[in-house]
Design a protein around this motif. Structure first.
Motif, short mmCIF file in Angstrom:
data_model
loop_
_atom_site.label_atom_id
_atom_site.label_comp_id
_atom_site.label_asym_id
_atom_site.label_seq_id
_atom_site.Cartn_x
_atom_site.Cartn_y
_atom_site.Cartn_z
N ARG B 100 0.83 -1.21 0.00
CA ARG B 100 0.00 0.00 0.00
C ARG B 100 0.86 1.25 0.00
O ARG B 100 0.57 2.24 -0.68
CB ARG B 100 -0.89 -0.02 1.25
CG ARG B 100 -1.88 1.13 1.35
CD ARG B 100 -2.53 1.18 2.71
NE ARG B 100 -1.60 1.61 3.73
CZ ARG B 100 -1.82 1.52 5.05
NH1 ARG B 100 -2.92 0.96 5.49
NH2 ARG B 100 -0.93 1.95 5.89
N LEU B 113 -11.22 -3.39 -10.98
CA LEU B 113 -12.35 -3.97 -10.24
C LEU B 113 -13.63 -3.62 -10.99
O LEU B 113 -13.97 -2.44 -11.15
CB LEU B 113 -12.38 -3.41 -8.81
CG LEU B 113 -11.15 -3.79 -7.99
CD1 LEU B 113 -11.13 -3.05 -6.67
CD2 LEU B 113 -11.10 -5.29 -7.74
N ASN B 115 -16.79 -3.79 -10.40
CA ASN B 115 -17.93 -3.12 -9.75
C ASN B 115 -17.68 -1.64 -9.52
O ASN B 115 -18.57 -0.92 -9.08
CB ASN B 115 -18.20 -3.75 -8.38
CG ASN B 115 -18.82 -5.12 -8.52
OD1 ASN B 115 -19.23 -5.50 -9.61
ND2 ASN B 115 -18.86 -5.86 -7.45
N GLU B 120 -13.52 5.47 -9.49
CA GLU B 120 -13.45 4.77 -8.20
C GLU B 120 -12.27 3.82 -8.14
O GLU B 120 -11.66 3.63 -7.09
CB GLU B 120 -14.75 4.00 -7.95
CG GLU B 120 -15.92 4.90 -7.58
CD GLU B 120 -17.25 4.19 -7.63
OE1 GLU B 120 -17.31 3.07 -8.20
OE2 GLU B 120 -18.24 4.73 -7.13
N LEU B 123 -9.43 6.08 -7.38
CA LEU B 123 -9.63 6.64 -6.04
C LEU B 123 -9.28 5.62 -4.95
O LEU B 123 -8.88 5.98 -3.85
CB LEU B 123 -11.10 7.04 -5.90
CG LEU B 123 -11.49 8.17 -4.95
CD1 LEU B 123 -10.68 9.42 -5.22
CD2 LEU B 123 -12.96 8.46 -5.10
N LEU B 124 -9.44 4.35 -5.27
CA LEU B 124 -9.33 3.28 -4.26
C LEU B 124 -7.99 3.32 -3.52
O LEU B 124 -7.95 3.26 -2.29
CB LEU B 124 -9.55 1.92 -4.92
CG LEU B 124 -9.65 0.72 -3.96
CD1 LEU B 124 -10.81 0.90 -3.00
CD2 LEU B 124 -9.82 -0.56 -4.75
N THR B 125 -6.91 3.41 -4.30
CA THR B 125 -5.60 3.38 -3.66
C THR B 125 -5.37 4.63 -2.82
O THR B 125 -4.70 4.59 -1.79
CB THR B 125 -4.50 3.24 -4.71
OG1 THR B 125 -4.74 4.18 -5.77
CG2 THR B 125 -4.46 1.83 -5.28
N GLU B 127 -7.80 6.31 -1.29
CA GLU B 127 -8.63 6.15 -0.09
C GLU B 127 -7.94 5.23 0.91
O GLU B 127 -7.97 5.45 2.12
CB GLU B 127 -10.00 5.57 -0.47
CG GLU B 127 -10.91 6.55 -1.21
CD GLU B 127 -12.16 5.88 -1.76
OE1 GLU B 127 -12.11 4.65 -2.05
OE2 GLU B 127 -13.18 6.55 -1.89
N LEU B 128 -7.34 4.19 0.36
CA LEU B 128 -6.67 3.23 1.24
C LEU B 128 -5.49 3.88 1.96
O LEU B 128 -5.21 3.59 3.12
CB LEU B 128 -6.21 2.02 0.42
CG LEU B 128 -5.77 0.78 1.19
CD1 LEU B 128 -6.91 0.28 2.06
CD2 LEU B 128 -5.33 -0.30 0.22
N TYR B 154 -17.78 2.16 -16.28
CA TYR B 154 -17.25 0.93 -15.68
C TYR B 154 -16.24 0.31 -16.63
O TYR B 154 -16.28 0.57 -17.85
CB TYR B 154 -18.39 -0.04 -15.38
CG TYR B 154 -19.24 0.39 -14.22
CD1 TYR B 154 -20.39 1.15 -14.44
CD2 TYR B 154 -18.90 0.07 -12.91
CE1 TYR B 154 -21.17 1.57 -13.37
CE2 TYR B 154 -19.67 0.48 -11.84
CZ TYR B 154 -20.80 1.24 -12.09
OH TYR B 154 -21.58 1.66 -11.03
N ARG B 170 -4.31 4.48 -11.59
CA ARG B 170 -4.46 3.85 -10.27
C ARG B 170 -3.10 3.55 -9.66
O ARG B 170 -2.85 3.76 -8.48
CB ARG B 170 -5.26 2.56 -10.40
CG ARG B 170 -5.46 1.84 -9.07
CD ARG B 170 -6.26 0.58 -9.22
NE ARG B 170 -5.50 -0.46 -9.91
CZ ARG B 170 -5.99 -1.66 -10.19
NH1 ARG B 170 -7.23 -1.96 -9.87
NH2 ARG B 170 -5.26 -2.56 -10.82
#
Lengths: 849, 243
Positions: B100, B113, B115, B120, B123-125, B127-128, B154, B170
């Motif tokens: 991370r 991903l 979904n 998003e 954004l995921l990394t 947010e993590l 998507y 990402r």
């Protein structure tokens, strides 16, 4: 990982797999609906009891006894005077219409001392006039049941005790609708003067005397309890021979029964929820397996295994709450439907009073159990190696031992806790949880073994459709075993209940031994017996028996006054009034030179001490009284003290249906005491009614009790109880079906591909459907067979070991269960496969490419 | 095609400590009853800020080596170090935290991903990592890879090249010190590959990220500072300037 990110990931997970969401939710909803349904039904009845307790009792307080009551008002403390008082005298007796047709009825004579009848609630009459205008010494008011049974009409005649009364009214709606006390027949009302005119208060009449009291509006339960204590202390004998109930504690037997219903039916309903959660766990397992790649990516990006577990669990929680809420709403509809179906048993429920608690219970328990069942399959997240993103053959990682055992322990503890919340008894909960796990385990082993056996079948020798179905059954990843276990468990529950009910019902209906009396006669005066016997013989009665009976009360046992024994028994704890009943109740003593059939002496001997008044006592009753061989019992017979020595103890075969007694005295000591007789005879069914009519006409004081009609009533009640339990068991079957459909739907893609390939190769849609049908039929057959086997063993074990019945369970019912499982499985499976069958082959094959 | 981003000042790194290091790394895998030695006694050092291409024929152990360097897998023998930290002493949680905080990934089959929207996914990394300005950084990166208008789509609605650009965004979003790319252009056509590579190396130069790229394409390998050639699970050739 922050809470905000967790929530976002949970919601994002919801975007994929609508089918999964639907079946997740359905699995939980069915079980929760059953649970909440039971709870809501019981809550609704209890709420009705509570809200209408004054109305149901007929006042704030009831003083009841089997002997005439003293003036209760005179014994109330000066500052606690009642505002209303009605004395009620009730007894069963025969009544006849003008045509001579008779019926056993419960006569209630009301004597309004102060206020109006009823003291609480309303009494709706036809015609709609005040009761004081309709009732006098020569009139009666009847219930619709009696009106119907005897074809009565307003203004018509009804004979009670041989005296004519005019039917002046019919009770259109009575407050005691929820009273479930067992009365021998429909009720009728008359005045105290009317009762006296009927001359029914003779020797041996089984009369209950009640004084109903109403106090100021808003008198609290605590104040009523205080008044009760003061009244008991003030009544003669310390209130030893009376029972006092306040409205909030009335119907104790019914409340106990409702509590038992909630607990044990709740366990049956819990079974549906547990089954549903098996389905949820299976779906979760498939879900994790299918999303292994996604999990690997998340692990790559820096999510820890427990982070991934957290939002998967959160996602499960979200669906579980939604499913539980839906199920709870369906369950809440149950009391409404029950009230509409059986308005005579259930008031229209006030859902606003019970909805909150029921919803909370349903959502809480549903979500809790679903989460627990999902934890073990979700621990597979630890197995997913992040190297999967690079190499599809990456070996799974080991799941930490703490996670593995912790998850299993959590699930087991959860099942126990859920069972405990229903049964409210740790031992019962343990037995239930252990039983479910053991049954499921046995079914799992059986399903696995059978599947292996099916896999070993020589396919070349089987018809093509059959071996294709068998091949599909044993294919890895088909989720066959868990759907078989679920459907099998559901079949087991429903079938076991049906088998037990069938045995008990058959036993009840055939309970009357061939020569046992079918008619009992009570309150027969000594000079009436000869005539009754002749009448019986004219109606081809056989096995005619009679016994003299003296009503007495216990005065002393082994020199100790009964009042002392009552106080001592009350100190041991529990309900003091109930504990003292064995000492204070009316004793029915007979005398016989020889013991009747079905009596066996186990200690002492009969009438072997000259000069001593001897008595023989039934073994269990001796234990209740705390007496044995050599004990002395002094009876109060109409004020005369009569001592007897216990010289023999015996057992009685009560199921012989012959007249039997706890106490049999030596002849010669009670012969001159005021007495009545009870009689019994065996009468053919077609002669019973005419015999009853003649007896009622010639001997109106004699009560005729027909055993066959009581057995019919008991059987009918058992039928209804069994129906209710079977309906609940049906939820378990429904859950099994949902799991089956879910399993099939989860493999939708594979089935579509299979169907596409087969259709491309020239197989017709009908034949493809037939192949699927055979697979589902085999699945249902295995589930049905295992479930039936388990049900047969369970029912046989329960009825033979616990109920001590020798009848074997019905094999025909077992065969029907297997067939039903096959048909249900085929129906559910084909429904779920419809899409796969209808999609054009090219579409599927292109997608694959 | 978007313009390559302007170079930014590279973060401070201790160039004395190699970014990635393998010491005598061997990896064997079980295949049925057989033990396969996928990597054998591999030694290598990759300096901070260096761009290294690992090349070799199919089955030479390139992806396995990449997985070991990323801490996605554990060697059967030997040691793997990231910024001087030996990975064998770390448990799965600690490895996850390391990935991370320090690593970024780009895969041949994008591994987005499904979904999550494109935005998003990026954004995921962030947010993590708990980035405060996650939204702004995400939008900036999407703009840099030319997908500012496609953030709400998507992955299934994007082409292969677009998906790989989202994957790049990402990977670079949390500003990793090390970026590992496994055949990033393997599933793309020539033109798309060129633009993706342009973006990859451009972002790498801008952030000063250590880059390890597994490839069998010469034109990809040619853009790296150094080449490490694997054959039969062994390093057979190392070209370019050594650390």
């Amino acid at each position: 990982m922050s809470a905000a990110l967790l929530l976002r990931m949970m919601l994002r997970q919801s975007r994929g797999g609508r089918g999964r969401l639907l079946f997740f939710g359905a699995c939980i909803a069915v079980g929760v609906a059953a649970l909440v349904g039971v709870g809501a039904l019981v809550d609704s009845i209890e709420a009705g009891l509570h809200a209408r307790s004054r109305e149901l009792l007929g006042g704030d307080m009831e003083v009841e006894s089997r002997r005439p009551l003293p003036d209760v008002s005179a014994h109330l403390p000066a500052h606690r005077r009642e505002l209303g008082r009605v004395d009620v005298t009730a007894l069963p007796t025969m009544v006849q219409n003008a045509a001579g047709e008779s019926r056993l009825a419960e006569v209630k004579a009301i004597d309004v001392k102060r206020g109006r009848y009823p003291l609480a609630g309303g009494l709706s009459l036809r015609p709609a006039r005040p009761i004081e205008e309709l009732l006098d010494a020569r009139s009666v008011i009847v219930t619709p049941e009696l009106e119907r049974d005897l074809g009565l009409r307003l203004g018509g005649e009804l004979r009670i005790g041989g005296q004519p009364f005019t039917v002046r009214g019919v009770i259109a709606q009575q407050p005691e609708r929820l009273q479930f006390s067992f009365v021998f027949g429909p009720e009728l009302l008359l005045t105290a003067a009317g009762l006296e005119r009927a001359g029914l208060l003779g020797q041996g009449s089984r009369v209950r005397y009640r004084s109903l009291l109403a106090f100021a509006d808003g008198t609290s339960p605590q104040t009523l309890a205080q008044i009760k204590r003061e009244l008991l202390a003030a009544l003669p004998g310390g209130g030893m021979f009376v029972e006092i109930e306040t409205h909030d504690e009335a119907q104790p037997a019914l409340r106990d029964t409702l509590d038992r219903v909630r607990r044990y039916l709740g366990l049956v309903a819990l079974l549906s929820l547990l089954l549903g959660c098996v389905g949820v766990a299976q779906i979760a397992s498939t879900w994790i397996a299918q999303s292994a790649q996604q999990t690997a990516v998340l692990r790559c990006l820096g999510f820890r295994p427990r982070d991934v577990l957290a939002f998967h669990l959160g996602h499960v929680l979200l669906i579980a709450v939604l499913g539980s809420t839906a199920g709870s709403l369906v369950g809440l509809a149950l009391p409404v439907l029950a009230a509409r179906a059986r308005p005579e048993l259930m008031p229209e429920p006030d859902l606003s009073a019970i909805a909150g608690g029921a919803l909370a219970q349903g959502v809480g328990l549903g979500a809790f159990v679903a989460l627990l069942f999902c934890v073990p399959p979700l621990t597979a997240i630890w197995k997913v190696s992040p190297a999967l993103v690079l190499r599809s053959e990456a070996a799974p990682l080991p799941v930490p031992r703490s996670v593995r055992f912790g998850a299993a322990a959590l699930s087991a503890a959860g099942v126990f806790l859920a069972a405990w919340s229903q049964a409210r008894d740790a031992l019962h909960a343990l037995a239930f949880a252990g039983g479910v796990v053991a049954l499921a385990g046995l079914l799992w082993l059986g399903a696995t073994a059978l599947q292996r056996m099916v896999g070993l079948l020589p396919r070349a020798r089987l018809p093509a459709l059959l071996w294709q179905g068998a091949a599909a059954l044993v294919r890895p990843g088909a989720g066959t075993t868990s759907s078989i276990v679920a459907l099998g468990l559901g079949t087991l529950v429903v079938l076991a209940i049906s088998l037990v009910e069938g045995i008990v019902d058959a036993e009840v209906r055939s309970a009357l031994p061939t020569d046992a009396p079918s008619v009992f006669l009570a309150d027969v005066q000594p000079d009436q017996w000869a005539g009754i016997e002749q009448l019986g013989k004219r109606h081809r009665a056989r096995n005619i028996q009679n016994a003299p009976v003296v009503m007495a009360r216990l005065s002393r046992i082994d020199g100790r006054p009964v009042s002392e024994l009552v106080r001592e028994r009350a100190r041991t704890g529990g309900d003091a009034q109930r504990a003292s009943w064995v000492f204070t109740r009316e004793q029915r003593v007979t005398w016989q030179a020889r013991l009747p059939e079905h009596n066996t002496i186990v200690a002492g001997a009969l009438w072997h001490k000259p000069g001593v008044a001897e008595i023989s006592i039934e073994q269990d009753y001796a234990r209740d009284l705390g007496v044995g061989l050599g004990s002395t019992i002094v009876f109060d017979v109409q004020g005369v003290q009569m001592p007897f020595a216990v010289t023999s103890v015996r057992t009685v075969e009560w199921r012989s249906f012959s007249p039997n007694f706890f106490l049999v005295a030596e002849p010669g000591y009670l012969d001159d005491a005021p007495q009545f007789h009870i009689g019994a005879m065996r009468v053919d069914a077609d002669a019973e009614q005419t015999l009853q009519n003649e007896l009622s006409a010639r001997y109106p004081n004699v009560t005729v009790i027909r055993v066959r009609s009581i057995i019919e009533r008991v059987s009918a009640i058992l039928d209804q109880v069994a129906l209710g339990v079977r309906l609940l068991g049906g939820f378990a079957v429904l859950t099994g079906l949902v799991i089956l459909i879910g399993t099939v739907a989860a493999t939708q893609l594979r089935r579509a591909r299979e169907a596409a390939l087969l259709k491309t190769l020239g197989v017709t849609r009908a034949r493809v459907a037939a192949m699927f049908a055979w697979e589902y039929a085999l699945r249902g057959a295995v589930a049905g067979a295992l479930g039936s086997l388990g049900a047969y063993a369970l029912a046989h074990g329960f009825t033979s070991q616990v109920l001590e019945l020798s009848r074997a369970p019905s094999l025909a019912l077992c065969a029907a269960a297997v067939l039903s499982a096959v048909l249900l499985s085929m129906f559910g499976g084909l429904l779920a496969s419809l899409r796969a069958l209808l999609v054009p082959p090219l579409l599927v094959l292109r997608q694959d490419a | 095609m978007p313009e390559p981003p302007p170079p930014q000042a590279a973060p401070d790194v201790d160039r004395a400590v190699p970014s990635l290091e393998c010491r005598g790394v061997t990896r064997t895998l079980r295949s049925g009853d057989t033990l396969l030695t996928v990597l054998s006694a591999v030694d290598l050092r990759i300096a901070a800020g260096e761009a290294v291409a690992i090349v070799g024929p199919s089955g030479s152990g390139k992806s396995t080596l990449l997985g070991l360097l990323a801490g996605l897998d554990r060697p059967t023998e030997g040691h793997v170090l990231i910024d001087g930290v030996a990975l064998e002493g770390l448990n799965e949680d600690q490895l996850a935290r390391l990935r991370r905080d320090r690593l970024g990934f780009v895969f041949q089959n994008f591994q987005l991903l499904g979904n999550l929207t494109a935005r998003e996914n990026v954004l995921l990394t962030l947010e993590l990592a708990g980035a405060q300005d996650a939204g702004a950084r995400c939008d900036d990166l999407l703009a840099r890879v030319g997908l500012a208008q496609r953030g709400h789509h998507y992955p299934a609605q994007l082409s292969g090249g677009e998906q790989q650009r989202v994957a790049l965004a990402r990977a670079f979003a949390p500003r990793p010190r090390i970026l590992l790319a496994d055949e990033p252009t393997g599933n793309l056509d020539r033109e798309t590959s060129a633009s993706v590579l342009q973006l990859l190396f451009g972002l790498r130069e801008q952030h000063g990220t250590t880059l390890v790229i597994v490839t069998h394409e010469p034109e990809v390998a040619g853009r790296a500072d150094r080449l490490i050639r694997l054959a039969g699970g062994r390093v057979v050739q190392a070209e370019g300037r050594a650390p």
